[in-house]
Design a protein around this motif. Structure first.
Motif, PDB file in Angstrom:
ATOM      1  N   THR A  79      64.616 109.952 -20.886  1.00  0.00           N
ATOM      2  CA  THR A  79      65.436 108.843 -20.402  1.00  0.00           C
ATOM      3  C   THR A  79      64.768 107.528 -20.757  1.00  0.00           C
ATOM      4  N   CYS A  80      65.574 106.563 -21.215  1.00  0.00           N
ATOM      5  CA  CYS A  80      65.031 105.344 -21.809  1.00  0.00           C
ATOM      6  C   CYS A  80      65.583 104.084 -21.135  1.00  0.00           C
ATOM      7  N   ASP A  85      67.948 109.337 -24.398  1.00  0.00           N
ATOM      8  CA  ASP A  85      69.162 109.005 -23.653  1.00  0.00           C
ATOM      9  C   ASP A  85      68.983 107.636 -23.003  1.00  0.00           C
ATOM     10  N   TRP A  86      69.735 106.640 -23.487  1.00  0.00           N
ATOM     11  CA  TRP A  86      69.524 105.272 -22.991  1.00  0.00           C
ATOM     12  C   TRP A  86      70.731 104.761 -22.208  1.00  0.00           C
ATOM     13  N   HIS A  87      70.424 104.162 -21.054  1.00  0.00           N
ATOM     14  CA  HIS A  87      71.408 103.437 -20.249  1.00  0.00           C
ATOM     15  C   HIS A  87      70.673 102.275 -19.589  1.00  0.00           C
ATOM     16  N   GLY A 141      60.844 113.463 -19.858  1.00  0.00           N
ATOM     17  CA  GLY A 141      60.131 112.307 -19.344  1.00  0.00           C
ATOM     18  C   GLY A 141      60.840 111.005 -19.602  1.00  0.00           C
ATOM     19  N   MET A 142      60.047 109.924 -19.712  1.00  0.00           N
ATOM     20  CA  MET A 142      60.559 108.557 -19.784  1.00  0.00           C
ATOM     21  C   MET A 142      59.995 107.833 -20.999  1.00  0.00           C
ATOM     22  N   VAL A 143      60.823 106.960 -21.588  1.00  0.00           N
ATOM     23  CA  VAL A 143      60.374 106.084 -22.674  1.00  0.00           C
ATOM     24  C   VAL A 143      60.867 104.679 -22.388  1.00  0.00           C
TER      25      VAL A 143
END
Length: 369
Positions: free
Chosen positions: A291-292, A269-271, A324-326
């Protein structure tokens, strides 16, 4: 002295290993996926990336590397689709070895469905197999501008062409084998051309059903060999209702596909301009989500805090879906590394660069231990 010194040394080593393992386990429970996404390097840049993995990713406890390979690999199944200069199997194994030594999972990406061109250049699949083009009547311009009369952003292949999957599945299988992985990233973002009215196969079809059908087809092929599918999430969000627009979400009615695809697809999920909280939407629909962020450190930190809050403040049924996060990088590997190590001037961006975001994000992540 020697007899007492050796057990003391062993005890110190065991304590250090145990402490590191405890810190790692604690971080895994707080943030299971700690990722980094970047384009695969050119062959001459492999050693630099390996050094970056060893000296930068590993100490920061990164455990997932999404490597955007596309046609930058010497495919043997379809050598006609190789870039003119491309990674060898030996190059891939160097990256795999560095990642394995540091507990990092490699997830190779080949853009599927959309992103079959960029600016005024057609990517290799449609260049070699123009019959797969969803919009052959849209000609590539000599000079690309946006907006344009054809609403051309990137070309798509036709998901209903009877010959396309034999080829893309062969690429998927080969790249997964090369990087010794049980996961594959298919891209699937920013698909603007789908169910074109002039396509003899797709014209008049429901766009959400077509998109969902392609995701499911790719997922099912991977599942046969026990592999997981990862995709970007923008096409599954209603861009009008959310106000997120046509880039971070869908204005072409693909978003109902969220209720038609397998629930074990992992959503990236990118914003990049605001810390929009759509990860909750994906988790509520039953998907694992990461989340990216990209180039804004303050947004990355907000997204990190949200992710931790979602995990801590959700029901047991929900909290494990917030994975998590990317950190994403949308330049070549060489350009990123030049910027990271100071070869690119930061001043014009005011500290808003992918390398700034990476440093700030992972500094905060490692405080969680």
């Amino acid at each position: 002295m020697k007899k007492t010194g050796i057990p003391l040394l062993f005890s110190m080593i065991i304590f250090m290993v145990s402490s590191n393992a405890s810190a790692q386990n604690a971080l895994d429970s707080i943030l299971p996926v700690r990722g980094f996404c970047i384009a695969a390097p050119m062959p001459k840049g492999v050693d630099s990336l390996v050094t970056f993995i060893n000296k930068e990713l590993a100490p920061r406890k990164v455990n997932t590397l999404i490597l955007r390979v596309d046609y930058n690999y010497q495919y043997t199944s379809h050598p006609e689709l190789r870039d003119s200069i491309a990674l060898s199997k030996t190059d891939a194994k160097k990256i795999v070895a560095a990642c394995r030594a540091n507990g990092i999972k490699v997830i190779p990406q080949v853009n599927l469905l959309g992103h079959q061109s960029w600016a005024n250049k057609t990517a290799n699949l449609l260049l070699k197999y123009p019959q797969f083009d969803e919009t052959p009547h849209v000609k590539m311009p000599e000079k690309y501008v946006w907006p344009n009369a054809d609403s051309l952003y990137c070309k798509s292949y036709c998901p209903l062409h009877p010959g396309v999957h034999k080829i893309v599945f062969a690429l998927m299988d080969e790249i997964c084998d090369a990087f010794e992985t049980d996961a594959f990233h298919a891209g699937m973002d920013e698909v603007f051309y789908i169910a074109d009215t002039r396509c003899p196969r797709c014209g008049g079809k429901d766009k959400a059903e077509l998109f969902a059908g392609e995701v499911t087809r790719i997922h099912d092929h991977l599942a046969v060999s026990g592999k997981k599918l990862w995709i970007w999430g923008d096409r599954l969000i209603d861009g009008y209702t959310t106000g997120l627009g046509m880039w971070e979400a869908s204005h072409n009615n693909t978003y109902p596909a969220i209720d038609m695809i397998p629930k074990d697809v992992v959503i990236c999920d990118w914003h990049y301009e605001r810390p929009d909280k759509t990860a909750v939407y994906f988790a509520m629909k039953g998907f694992n989500v990461v989340t990216c962020p990209w180039r804004n450190p303050s947004i990355a930190l907000s997204q990190l805090n949200d992710m931790i809050s979602f995990r801590n403040g959700s029901t047991p049924e929900m909290n494990s879906r917030f994975r998590g996060m990317v950190q994403t990088v949308w330049s070549g590997a060489d350009g990123f590394l030049r910027g990271y190590y100071g070869g690119t001037e930061n001043t014009p961006s005011g500290g808003n660069t992918p390398w700034d975001s990476f440093r700030v994000l992972y500094q905060e992540i490692n405080k969680l231990q």
